[in-house]
Structure formats: structure tokens, C-alpha cells
Motif scaffolding. Structure first.
Motif, PDB file in Angstrom:
ATOM      1  N   ASP A  32       0.673  -1.235  -0.201  1.00 47.33           N
ATOM      2  CA  ASP A  32      -0.118  -0.141  -0.184  1.00 47.33           C
ATOM      3  C   ASP A  32       0.986   1.223  -0.136  1.00 47.33           C
ATOM      4  O   ASP A  32       0.794   2.006   0.672  1.00 47.33           O
ATOM      5  CB  ASP A  32      -0.845   0.177   1.200  1.00 47.33           C
ATOM      6  N   ASP A 143      -8.718   2.292   3.703  1.00 46.94           N
ATOM      7  CA  ASP A 143      -8.227   2.513   2.366  1.00 46.94           C
ATOM      8  C   ASP A 143      -8.627   4.088   1.987  1.00 46.94           C
ATOM      9  O   ASP A 143      -9.154   4.231   1.053  1.00 46.94           O
ATOM     10  CB  ASP A 143      -8.398   1.796   1.286  1.00 46.94           C
ATOM     11  N   GLY A 215      -8.831   0.455  -2.264  1.00 48.94           N
ATOM     12  CA  GLY A 215      -7.709   1.255  -2.575  1.00 48.94           C
ATOM     13  C   GLY A 215      -7.927   2.300  -3.323  1.00 48.94           C
ATOM     14  O   GLY A 215      -7.140   2.309  -4.295  1.00 48.94           O
ATOM     15  N   HIS A 278      -3.089  -1.795  -5.258  1.00 50.04           N
ATOM     16  CA  HIS A 278      -3.009  -0.818  -4.169  1.00 50.04           C
ATOM     17  C   HIS A 278      -2.191   0.467  -4.610  1.00 50.04           C
ATOM     18  O   HIS A 278      -1.192   0.350  -3.901  1.00 50.04           O
ATOM     19  CB  HIS A 278      -2.914  -1.397  -2.833  1.00 50.04           C
TER      20      HIS A 278
END
Length: 341
Positions: A32, A143, A215, A278
Motif C-alpha cells: 500500500d 483505504d 484502495g 493498491h
């Protein structure tokens, strides 16, 4: 002296050649990935799990040598002390903000939270916990990505419709201030296409239960606005990126969002890159190039664990103004660093 001089020249030439290119991944591990560029420096972060870390560098390709610091550790036994996911750092109205998702050890309780730092240096010990960031109804949420549109702040995130995990959708809401959502959440995407539900068959050849949109990331180019999101479960090799394009007048009107029928960025078995997703976006230091920052695995079946590593590559733009993310580049590909000032 002559030999020493030749050696120094060779060393410098070798360093210059290395410094002008890089190979993915830019770190051995880190899911991420996210960065912001302020006053000549990139401030980068990724999921660590039990704390939040920052890196500082003039060149994201040089993250291995970047200065880094743990800037926040949650108090124990709180609603946000465990499973800290997908932190993002933003610079809004001359203050720093970090948004993250966390829970108390029970995934059902994942919610989004915000930190604020009003000092000039985000590496200072001035981070203040601002609390939970939630819209109505207050449901499972991860997210969060914050962006500004027509002088107003918005957040997009991934969440559940109800109290239990049936599928993950993309929601949007306006922000009253950088740590408070205003009004009801609005659903703008849910997994409907095969490529948003794709996974491996189980031992009985049953189709997978994969219904994930997560995401979400804001992207703007020449007045066109997009939300790039991750589809499928991160535990599958089919984790990929899809796209929503804003075609309306009101960001809070679901009819103004159009989903691209095909994924934009998928695994490349040929290049040895699996489950790319992501992502976030950044511009080169001179502002002339657009880049994607994403995580991926180097082998099939690596799943959602610590084998995910951050990678980056330049993106292009199609004639119709939509982003062209290309294909994930192999770890053997030498990539020219982002263009400098």
C-alpha cells in the motif's frame, strides 16, 4: 596520484550511471505505498501494521537510502491499536495529515482515523490524534484517500454496505475539515464484472467468493478526473486495477461515475509480477511526468503477506485523455529515474 584520479573518475561515473536508473522493487517489502511531494522532498509511507513510519527522499527510486522514522505508535488496548493498514500522508492548508485504517484486533471493527501535525517538519514529534473519520452510516471502512476538487475536500474509501463482510464497495463523501466527513456516504462502485471477482477455484472446483473494490486513488489530468481502484482479493494473483471516470457535475451523484469495462493494470506472468495493486500516483520533481507507485508479488501465490513490495513506473496518457498504465515491468528492467528539475 594518476591511478587514484582514474579510480575516482570511474567510481563517480559508475555512481552517476546507477543514480540515473533503478530496478524494481524500490524496497524489499511494503504494501500500500503512498507519497506526497512538498518543498523538494517526497514523504513516503506504507503499511507496517503496528505503527506508522515515514521516509524522506528527493528521489523515490532511492528509498533504500532514504531517511526514515517511526512517527506514531498507537496506545495499547484502543479501537485503533491493531492492524494499521494503508496509511497516507497529505499536506493540506499548511498542516500534515496521516489517514489510516485500524481496529482493536477484530477485523469487523476496522475504521479510518486521522493524525495531524501543524509543524513544518512531519518528522517532528508533534503528531496529534484527531479521531475517527466516519460518514453516515458508520460501517467497516479502510483505504481512505483525500483529494481537493473545486476548492472542496473529499474522501473516497472502501467499505461494507452492512455490518458483515459480503463485499467491499467504493464510497465517497465531502469533508467538513481534513479530519471530519460531512453528510452521508455515497456508493460509486461495487464489484460487478468478472475481473472484479476473479480468483482460484477451491478444491471442489467451486468459484471463489471474491467481491472486492478497494484502495481508491484520485487522479486528475487536463481537467479529467478518475478514481483508480484495486479489484479482487489481495490474496489472489488476479489482484488488479480498475478505473472510474467522472463524467457528471456532482461528485456525490453516483450517476456521474462511469466504470471502465476492463481492468487497466493486471499481473504479468512473463515479467514475473503478480497481484499488482493498491497503487498511488506521483509526479516527477520537475512536474512533467506522471508515475504510478504500487505493490506486487514476485511469485504466484504469495498472497497478502510481507512479500508484497513497492514498485514504480512512468505512465502515459491515451488520446481520449484516459491513463495508460502499461504492464508491470520486470525486476530486470532498468528504468530511468523520474525527471529532475
Amino acid at each position: 596520484m594518476k591511478l587514484l584520479l582514474v579510480g575516482l573518475i570511474a567510481c563517480c561515473m559508475s555512481y552517476t550511471a546507477y543514480a540515473q536508473s533503478f530496478q524494481n522493487p524500490v524496497l524489499d517489502s511494503g504494501a500500500d505505498p503512498y507519497s506526497v511531494f512538498v518543498d523538494g522532498y517526497y514523504y513516503y509511507t506504507h503499511t507496517v501494521g503496528d505503527r506508522i513510519m515515514l521516509w524522506k527522499t528527493r528521489n523515490l527510486a532511492n528509498l533504500r537510502e532514504a531517511e526514515s522514522k517511526i512517527i506514531w505508535i498507537p496506545p495499547q488496548s484502543t479501537a485503533y491499536s491493531k492492524e494499521i493498514w494503508a496509511p497516507e500522508i497529505h499536506y493540506i492548508n499548511k498542516a500534515w495529515y496521516i489517514y489510516f485504517a485500524a481496529d482493536d484486533g477484530d477485523n469487523n471493527n476496522h475504521r479510518m482515523y486521522a493524525l495531524q501535525n501543524t509543524s513544518k517538519d512531519p518528522f517532528s514529534d508533534s503528531w496529534e490524534f484527531k479521531g475517527k473519520v466516519a460518514a453516515y452510516p458508520d460501517r467497516w471502512a479502510i483505504d481512505g484517500n483525500v483529494f481537493e476538487y473545486k476548492d472542496l475536500l473529499y474522501m473516497v474509501w472502501s467499505g461494507w454496505e452492512g455490518e458483515t463482510n459480503g463485499q467491499q464497495n467504493i464510497y465517497i463523501a465531502k469533508m467538513k475539515n481534513p479530519w471530519t466527513l460531512e453528510g452521508n456516504r455515497v456508493l460509486i462502485s461495487q464489484p460487478t464484472n468478472i475481473w472484479e471477482k476473479q480468483g482460484d477455484l477451491d478444491d471442489a472446483n467451486n468459484p471463489p467468493h471474491v467481491n472486492v473494490n478497494e484502495g481508491p486513488q484520485y487522479l486528475e489530468h487536463n481537467g479529467k478526473l478518475f478514481i483508480i481502484f484495486s479489484a479482487n482479493g489481495c490474496w489472489t494473483d488476479y489482484y488488479s486495477l480498475g478505473m472510474l471516470q467522472f463524467t457528471g457535475d456532482d461528485l456525490l451523484d453516483p450517476a456521474g461515475w462511469e466504470k471502465h469495462p476492463k481492468p487497466l493494470f493486471v499481473k504479468s506472468e512473463e515479467n514475473g509480477v503478480y497481484a499488482p495493486g493498491h497503487n498511488s500516483f506521483f509526479k516527477s520533481p520537475d512536474g512533467k511526468e506522471d508515475w504510478i507507485l504500487y505493490h506486487a508479488n514476485a511469485n504466484p501465490g504469495d498472497g497478502c503477506g510481507g512479500k508484497r513490495s513497492p514498485r514504480m513506473q512512468k505512465i502515459k496518457w491515451n488520446k481520449d485523455g484516459t491513463p495508460n498504465l502499461g504492464i508491470p515491468l520486470s525486476e530486470n528492467t532498468k528504468i530511468k529515474i523520474p525527471s529532475q528539475n
